[in-house]
Design an enzyme around this catalytic site. Structure first.
Site, mmCIF file in Angstrom:
data_model
loop_
_atom_site.group_PDB
_atom_site.id
_atom_site.type_symbol
_atom_site.label_atom_id
_atom_site.label_comp_id
_atom_site.label_asym_id
_atom_site.label_seq_id
_atom_site.Cartn_x
_atom_site.Cartn_y
_atom_site.Cartn_z
ATOM 1 N N TRP A 137 41.575 40.452 32.831
ATOM 2 C CA TRP A 137 41.845 41.096 34.125
ATOM 3 C C TRP A 137 43.340 40.966 34.419
ATOM 4 C CZ3 TRP A 137 41.571 38.579 39.456
ATOM 5 C CH2 TRP A 137 41.590 39.550 40.464
ATOM 6 N N ALA A 220 32.298 37.614 38.377
ATOM 7 C CA ALA A 220 32.467 38.534 39.501
ATOM 8 C C ALA A 220 31.439 39.656 39.500
ATOM 9 C CB ALA A 220 33.876 39.125 39.470
ATOM 10 N N LYS A 253 31.025 42.681 44.459
ATOM 11 C CA LYS A 253 30.400 43.785 43.732
ATOM 12 C C LYS A 253 28.885 43.795 43.915
ATOM 13 C CE LYS A 253 34.489 43.351 41.563
ATOM 14 N NZ LYS A 253 35.521 42.386 41.938
HETATM 15 C C1 LMR Z 1 39.118 45.646 39.044
HETATM 16 O O1 LMR Z 1 39.388 44.982 38.046
HETATM 17 O O2 LMR Z 1 39.230 46.879 39.084
HETATM 18 C C2 LMR Z 1 38.622 44.939 40.276
HETATM 19 O O3 LMR Z 1 38.427 43.594 40.004
HETATM 20 C C3 LMR Z 1 39.478 45.175 41.452
HETATM 21 C C4 LMR Z 1 40.748 44.394 41.426
HETATM 22 O O4 LMR Z 1 41.007 43.669 42.389
HETATM 23 O O5 LMR Z 1 41.523 44.513 40.469
#
Ligand code: LMR
Length: 399
Positions: A137, A220, A253
């Site tokens: 991420w 998440a 989510k």
């Molecule tokens: C994403 O990865 O799209 C979500 O977790 C939203 C974010 O905050 O990046």
């Protein structure tokens, strides 16, 4: 090093520009595109077949009850709504729900939980290194940098093959030192959708235990992959085997309350008293950063989980979201053998084997918005966009 005189001479106009977060930028770019046929598969929000992100019916009902019955908005304290965190325990921790060596608190979303978890590690051991499988991420690295911990990247995923590079993961974790941190995705890996299978989890847990690493599990998307219990397999196995575990959880989510920022952090140590001391530091860090978490979303989740009827209706709505994710995956996978891997993955995201240039070209030619990395939100597609999306992807893969 800046002397006090240098420090005084600098002012806000001396700040270097900073690149804005790529995913948040994508929301704005897609919104600004005037083409009506545009497809937004950028940021991770669930959409239904019609392309909407509705508020869950049970959350609407809980919010109504909240408005009718809430008599005060007086402060709750840094732990937020304690009952909310208690109600999450069986869902997340399963058979470990009663373990008094595990304590939790409400946080502003999963992001707040991650920051707090890393703050705790940095407080205990500023020399800890964080082992990060890439890609990950995009907000993980900045959070780790913000607490000034060293990050060690290793390759997690082979994009062309749609496969986990498990040997690389094993090697990286086996080379980590006691006290180092293994950052792991609990389920529905973001950005790849490639989850560890049960045997791979067993092996990761074995290495973490043998090397004396601290696992920090980011979960998440529980319930978006195979099911609530199945998606918590890794979390629960780690808890069964390891004395020190940190879990950053999000309800944003699976209760569809994204902007309300609803998360939690759970910390396990070897004893209830050591956990209580660790939580003292956690509360202190939370107090410094946000003092107390926002109440509304967690209060609605609390009402849903406390009421057996609302709770079972939530499970039905959650199952419907999961079923849609998995059925869109199957439709995309069936479009071309080169996309078959998408049908074997889990959660909202997969990564297409496209270059940044190809991604930008799809944006220009077809008004399709995905992350530069080729990550796309599978369930960002409405039913009638799926065919046009797969045609454009196949065209790009053929080029
Ligand atoms: C994403 O990865 O799209 C979500 O977790 C939203 C974010 O905050 O990046």
């Amino acid at each position: 090093m800046l002397t006090p005189a240098d420090a005084k001479a600098r002012s806000l106009v001396d700040l270097e520009p900073v690149a804005s977060d790529s995913l948040l930028q994508l929301i704005a770019l897609a919104a600004a595109d005037p083409r009506p046929e545009k497809i937004d598969v950028g940021v991770g929000v669930f959409r239904d077949g019609a392309g909407n992100t509705p508020i869950l019916k049970v959350i609407k009902e809980a919010e109504r009850r909240l408005v009718d019955t809430q008599v005060t908005k007086a402060y709750l304290g840094s732990a937020g709504d304690k009952r909310y965190a208690e109600l999450l325990r069986p869902i997340l921790l399963g058979e470990h729900a009663e373990d008094d060596r595990i304590a939790g608190l409400q946080t502003p979303g999963g992001c707040g939980a991650l920051r707090l978890g890393f703050e705790l590690i940095a407080t205990a051991n500023p020399a800890a290194r964080v082992m990060v499988g890439t890609p990950t991420w995009p907000n993980h690295p900045p959070i780790i940098a913000a607490v000034r911990l060293e990050r060690v990247d290793y390759p997690y995923y082979e994009r062309g093959q749609g496969a986990i590079r498990f040997e690389d993961m094993r090697e990286a974790l086996s080379g980590a030192a006691p006290g180092d941190v293994a950052l792991l995705h609990g389920c529905c890996h973001n950005p790849t959708g490639a989850d560890l299978d049960e045997d791979q989890w067993r092996e990761v847990v074995r290495i973490v235990k043998e090397r004396g690493l601290i696992p920090l599990i980011d979960i998440a998307y529980q319930g978006f992959g195979r099911g609530l219990d199945e998606d918590a397999f890794g979390v629960r196995l780690m808890l069964a085997e390891c004395d020190e575990v940190i879990i950053a959880q999000s309800c944003d989510k699976n209760f569809s309350v994204y902007r309300d920022r609803v998360g939690s952090l759970f910390v396990k140590t070897g004893s209830a008293s050591a956990t209580s001391t660790a939580m003292g530091h956690v509360f202190q860090r939370a107090r410094e950063m946000w003092s107390m978490p926002p109440d509304h979303g967690a209060a609605a989740v609390h009402i849903v989980l406390e009421d057996p009827e609302l709770r079972s209706r939530w499970l039905v709505e959650l199952t419907a979201m999961r079923d849609r994710i998995n059925s869109v995956r199957q439709r995309i996978a069936a479009a071309d053998p080169r996309l078959a891997f998408i049908g074997r993955q889990f959660g909202m995201f997969s990564m297409l084997p496209l270059s940044r240039e190809q991604v930008l070209k799809m944006r220009e030619d077809h008004a399709i918005y995905m992350a530069d990395s080729g990550r796309f939100n599978v369930v960002g597609l409405s039913d009638d966009q799926i065919g046009r999306f797969t045609d454009a992807v196949v065209e790009a893969l053929d080029a």
